[in-house]
Design a protein around this motif. Structure first.
Motif, PDB file in Angstrom:
ATOM      1  N   CYS A 159      50.468  42.669  41.112  1.00  0.00           N
ATOM      2  CA  CYS A 159      49.009  42.805  41.235  1.00  0.00           C
ATOM      3  C   CYS A 159      48.329  43.175  39.922  1.00  0.00           C
ATOM      4  O   CYS A 159      47.364  43.956  39.910  1.00  0.00           O
ATOM      5  CB  CYS A 159      48.652  43.820  42.310  1.00  0.00           C
ATOM      6  N   LYS A 160      48.824  42.649  38.823  1.00  0.00           N
ATOM      7  CA  LYS A 160      48.077  42.763  37.574  1.00  0.00           C
ATOM      8  C   LYS A 160      46.865  41.841  37.670  1.00  0.00           C
ATOM      9  O   LYS A 160      46.745  41.038  38.598  1.00  0.00           O
ATOM     10  CB  LYS A 160      48.969  42.384  36.396  1.00  0.00           C
ATOM     11  N   ASP A 161      45.955  41.961  36.704  1.00  0.00           N
ATOM     12  CA  ASP A 161      44.719  41.185  36.773  1.00  0.00           C
ATOM     13  C   ASP A 161      44.977  39.699  36.985  1.00  0.00           C
ATOM     14  O   ASP A 161      44.284  39.039  37.776  1.00  0.00           O
ATOM     15  CB  ASP A 161      43.899  41.387  35.501  1.00  0.00           C
ATOM     16  N   GLU A 162      45.984  39.160  36.302  1.00  0.00           N
ATOM     17  CA  GLU A 162      46.277  37.731  36.407  1.00  0.00           C
ATOM     18  C   GLU A 162      46.931  37.354  37.738  1.00  0.00           C
ATOM     19  O   GLU A 162      47.064  36.170  38.060  1.00  0.00           O
ATOM     20  CB  GLU A 162      47.163  37.274  35.245  1.00  0.00           C
ATOM     21  N   ASP A 163      47.353  38.376  38.511  1.00  0.00           N
ATOM     22  CA  ASP A 163      48.009  38.123  39.797  1.00  0.00           C
ATOM     23  C   ASP A 163      47.042  38.144  40.973  1.00  0.00           C
ATOM     24  O   ASP A 163      47.433  37.857  42.107  1.00  0.00           O
ATOM     25  CB  ASP A 163      49.100  39.171  40.057  1.00  0.00           C
ATOM     26  N   ILE A 164      45.768  38.514  40.728  1.00  0.00           N
ATOM     27  CA  ILE A 164      44.795  38.606  41.813  1.00  0.00           C
ATOM     28  C   ILE A 164      44.389  37.202  42.259  1.00  0.00           C
ATOM     29  O   ILE A 164      43.924  36.389  41.466  1.00  0.00           O
ATOM     30  CB  ILE A 164      43.566  39.415  41.375  1.00  0.00           C
ATOM     31  N   LEU A 165      44.566  36.923  43.538  1.00  0.00           N
ATOM     32  CA  LEU A 165      44.275  35.607  44.097  1.00  0.00           C
ATOM     33  C   LEU A 165      42.827  35.494  44.543  1.00  0.00           C
ATOM     34  O   LEU A 165      42.196  34.460  44.381  1.00  0.00           O
ATOM     35  CB  LEU A 165      45.215  35.327  45.268  1.00  0.00           C
ATOM     36  N   VAL A 166      42.307  36.563  45.162  1.00  0.00           N
ATOM     37  CA  VAL A 166      40.921  36.594  45.610  1.00  0.00           C
ATOM     38  C   VAL A 166      40.515  38.050  45.769  1.00  0.00           C
ATOM     39  O   VAL A 166      41.336  38.890  46.159  1.00  0.00           O
ATOM     40  CB  VAL A 166      40.738  35.803  46.929  1.00  0.00           C
ATOM     41  N   GLU A 167      39.264  38.363  45.425  1.00  0.00           N
ATOM     42  CA  GLU A 167      38.765  39.733  45.559  1.00  0.00           C
ATOM     43  C   GLU A 167      37.295  39.695  45.942  1.00  0.00           C
ATOM     44  O   GLU A 167      36.609  38.687  45.755  1.00  0.00           O
ATOM     45  CB  GLU A 167      38.954  40.513  44.262  1.00  0.00           C
ATOM     46  N   THR A 168      36.815  40.818  46.502  1.00  0.00           N
ATOM     47  CA  THR A 168      35.422  40.866  46.922  1.00  0.00           C
ATOM     48  C   THR A 168      34.979  42.310  47.122  1.00  0.00           C
ATOM     49  O   THR A 168      35.798  43.193  47.362  1.00  0.00           O
ATOM     50  CB  THR A 168      35.211  40.077  48.230  1.00  0.00           C
ATOM     51  N   THR A 169      33.682  42.533  46.999  1.00  0.00           N
ATOM     52  CA  THR A 169      33.066  43.785  47.433  1.00  0.00           C
ATOM     53  C   THR A 169      32.214  43.520  48.669  1.00  0.00           C
ATOM     54  O   THR A 169      31.519  44.405  49.145  1.00  0.00           O
ATOM     55  CB  THR A 169      32.185  44.379  46.323  1.00  0.00           C
ATOM     56  N   ASP A 170      32.299  42.285  49.168  1.00  0.00           N
ATOM     57  CA  ASP A 170      31.543  41.876  50.349  1.00  0.00           C
ATOM     58  C   ASP A 170      32.479  41.857  51.557  1.00  0.00           C
ATOM     59  O   ASP A 170      33.582  42.399  51.514  1.00  0.00           O
ATOM     60  CB  ASP A 170      30.926  40.496  50.107  1.00  0.00           C
ATOM     61  N   PHE A 171      32.067  41.200  52.630  1.00  0.00           N
ATOM     62  CA  PHE A 171      32.888  41.144  53.839  1.00  0.00           C
ATOM     63  C   PHE A 171      33.874  39.985  53.825  1.00  0.00           C
ATOM     64  O   PHE A 171      34.938  40.067  54.445  1.00  0.00           O
ATOM     65  CB  PHE A 171      32.000  41.055  55.083  1.00  0.00           C
ATOM     66  N   THR A 172      33.542  38.901  53.158  1.00  0.00           N
ATOM     67  CA  THR A 172      34.444  37.749  53.099  1.00  0.00           C
ATOM     68  C   THR A 172      34.400  37.121  51.715  1.00  0.00           C
ATOM     69  O   THR A 172      33.413  37.228  50.990  1.00  0.00           O
ATOM     70  CB  THR A 172      34.063  36.664  54.128  1.00  0.00           C
ATOM     71  N   ALA A 173      35.503  36.456  51.379  1.00  0.00           N
ATOM     72  CA  ALA A 173      35.558  35.709  50.124  1.00  0.00           C
ATOM     73  C   ALA A 173      36.627  34.633  50.250  1.00  0.00           C
ATOM     74  O   ALA A 173      37.620  34.796  50.966  1.00  0.00           O
ATOM     75  CB  ALA A 173      35.869  36.632  48.951  1.00  0.00           C
ATOM     76  N   ARG A 175      38.734  31.659  47.723  1.00  0.00           N
ATOM     77  CA  ARG A 175      38.986  31.111  46.394  1.00  0.00           C
ATOM     78  C   ARG A 175      40.126  30.116  46.512  1.00  0.00           C
ATOM     79  O   ARG A 175      41.264  30.481  46.760  1.00  0.00           O
ATOM     80  CB  ARG A 175      39.347  32.222  45.412  1.00  0.00           C
ATOM     81  N   ASP A 176      39.791  28.858  46.376  1.00  0.00           N
ATOM     82  CA  ASP A 176      40.768  27.785  46.548  1.00  0.00           C
ATOM     83  C   ASP A 176      41.441  27.911  47.911  1.00  0.00           C
ATOM     84  O   ASP A 176      40.765  27.906  48.928  1.00  0.00           O
ATOM     85  CB  ASP A 176      41.794  27.788  45.411  1.00  0.00           C
ATOM     86  N   ARG A 177      42.757  28.124  47.944  1.00  0.00           N
ATOM     87  CA  ARG A 177      43.501  28.193  49.203  1.00  0.00           C
ATOM     88  C   ARG A 177      43.604  29.613  49.748  1.00  0.00           C
ATOM     89  O   ARG A 177      44.214  29.840  50.792  1.00  0.00           O
ATOM     90  CB  ARG A 177      44.919  27.644  49.004  1.00  0.00           C
ATOM     91  N   TYR A 178      42.978  30.580  49.064  1.00  0.00           N
ATOM     92  CA  TYR A 178      43.151  31.996  49.406  1.00  0.00           C
ATOM     93  C   TYR A 178      41.869  32.569  50.002  1.00  0.00           C
ATOM     94  O   TYR A 178      40.763  32.280  49.545  1.00  0.00           O
ATOM     95  CB  TYR A 178      43.548  32.790  48.158  1.00  0.00           C
ATOM     96  N   SER A 179      42.039  33.422  51.012  1.00  0.00           N
ATOM     97  CA  SER A 179      40.869  34.011  51.669  1.00  0.00           C
ATOM     98  C   SER A 179      41.114  35.482  51.960  1.00  0.00           C
ATOM     99  O   SER A 179      42.258  35.944  52.075  1.00  0.00           O
ATOM    100  CB  SER A 179      40.569  33.274  52.980  1.00  0.00           C
ATOM    101  N   ILE A 180      40.012  36.211  52.079  1.00  0.00           N
ATOM    102  CA  ILE A 180      40.073  37.623  52.436  1.00  0.00           C
ATOM    103  C   ILE A 180      38.857  37.929  53.307  1.00  0.00           C
ATOM    104  O   ILE A 180      37.763  37.412  53.074  1.00  0.00           O
ATOM    105  CB  ILE A 180      40.117  38.518  51.177  1.00  0.00           C
ATOM    106  N   ARG A 181      39.069  38.748  54.328  1.00  0.00           N
ATOM    107  CA  ARG A 181      37.987  39.117  55.244  1.00  0.00           C
ATOM    108  C   ARG A 181      38.120  40.595  55.582  1.00  0.00           C
ATOM    109  O   ARG A 181      39.208  41.062  55.927  1.00  0.00           O
ATOM    110  CB  ARG A 181      38.056  38.282  56.518  1.00  0.00           C
ATOM    111  N   ARG A 206      56.360  37.955  46.867  1.00  0.00           N
ATOM    112  CA  ARG A 206      55.802  39.183  47.415  1.00  0.00           C
ATOM    113  C   ARG A 206      54.289  39.201  47.228  1.00  0.00           C
ATOM    114  O   ARG A 206      53.758  38.782  46.203  1.00  0.00           O
ATOM    115  CB  ARG A 206      56.398  40.404  46.705  1.00  0.00           C
ATOM    116  N   TYR A 207      53.581  39.726  48.251  1.00  0.00           N
ATOM    117  CA  TYR A 207      52.125  39.779  48.228  1.00  0.00           C
ATOM    118  C   TYR A 207      51.649  41.170  48.641  1.00  0.00           C
ATOM    119  O   TYR A 207      52.362  41.911  49.324  1.00  0.00           O
ATOM    120  CB  TYR A 207      51.532  38.743  49.187  1.00  0.00           C
ATOM    121  N   ARG A 208      50.415  41.486  48.245  1.00  0.00           N
ATOM    122  CA  ARG A 208      49.792  42.747  48.635  1.00  0.00           C
ATOM    123  C   ARG A 208      48.342  42.503  49.037  1.00  0.00           C
ATOM    124  O   ARG A 208      47.641  41.704  48.418  1.00  0.00           O
ATOM    125  CB  ARG A 208      49.806  43.762  47.480  1.00  0.00           C
ATOM    126  N   CYS A 209      47.911  43.207  50.090  1.00  0.00           N
ATOM    127  CA  CYS A 209      46.487  43.330  50.376  1.00  0.00           C
ATOM    128  C   CYS A 209      46.108  44.757  49.990  1.00  0.00           C
ATOM    129  O   CYS A 209      46.802  45.710  50.373  1.00  0.00           O
ATOM    130  CB  CYS A 209      46.166  43.028  51.831  1.00  0.00           C
TER     131      CYS A 209
END
Length: 234
Positions: A159-173, A175-181, A206-209
């Motif tokens: 989870c270094k900066d280059e490892d972040i797939l998608v990020e948000t300060t909102d409720f949803t985001a 980015r390409d094939r990656y999503s977060i809610r 390995r992944y992290r939320c």
């Protein structure tokens, strides 16, 4: 796919299309292959009770009855005499069951969202953390935290900066094939739903939320994805 069958339920405000503003939606989530049971508005004995998938035209009605209970394929509906509420169960959930529904009786209905996940991670060290899929498939994981934070992100590896797939300060985001809610849970706690679509072999790892919380002893949930080209045995 070997996952723990899990059910969770909570409420949130959903922004409805058009000019109707915010309406309350019941949100339920269950693991693929498991069951989910939803609670509908109370009704009178003998009234017409139904469960449908939006847009809820006649062909979208999944089950209906004027009796105390009924079953049709994977769907069952039951009126509980004590509470007078209607309960609908969907068995053997599949990813295609995710979506918006309505359930209720003649004069009242409740809008419901069902999200079918591959795993729930809540910090239990004994929980299953390895998900198996095949190329072209999708993975959706629910991560539960006891507290909330403005910045949320989904990342691979350390989870270094280059490892972040998608990020948000909102409720949803997305980015390409990656999503977060991000879904707050009353009275406390939050769920982060993180997902990857159209999996490739290179998605194995390995992944992290993560909730971006300083000095926290519980800042993330971690899981592993194994993607194969062939068939996957459950």
């Amino acid at each position: 796919m070997k996952v723990r069958h899990t059910l969770m339920v909570f409420f949130f405000l959903y922004l409805q299309d058009g000019n109707n503003g915010l309406v309350k939606v019941q949100l339920y989530s269950g693991a693929e292959g498991g069951d989910v049971r939803v609670k509908c508005p109370s009704s009178l004995f003998g009234s017409w009770k139904f469960f449908c998938k939006e847009p809820c035209e006649q062909e979208d009605i999944l089950i209906e009855t004027t009796y105390v209970r009924a079953q049709k394929g994977r769907y069952s509906i039951e009126w509980m005499r004590e509470s007078r509420y209607v309960y609908v169960t969907i068995k053997q959930l599949t990813k295609s069951d995710s979506g918006l529904y309505r359930c209720g009786f003649e004069s009242s209905s409740q809008r419901i969202e069902v999200i079918v996940i591959d795993a729930l991670l809540d910090g239990d060290p004994s929980e299953e953390k390895t998900l198996y899929s095949r190329t072209g498939g999708n993975v959706l994981v629910a991560c539960y935290f006891n507290t909330s934070e403005s910045r949320k992100y989904f990342c691979k590896g350390e989870c270094k900066d280059e490892d972040i797939l998608v990020e948000t300060t909102d409720f949803t985001a997305q980015r390409d094939r990656y999503s977060i809610r991000y879904v707050p849970v009353a009275p406390s706690g939050v769920f982060l739903f993180v997902g990857i679509t159209q999996l490739t072999m290179s998605d194995s790892g390995r992944y992290r939320c993560v909730l971006d919380r300083l000095l926290s002893t519980d800042p993330y949930r971690e899981f592993e994805i194994v993607v194969t080209d062939g068939c996957v045995n459950d």
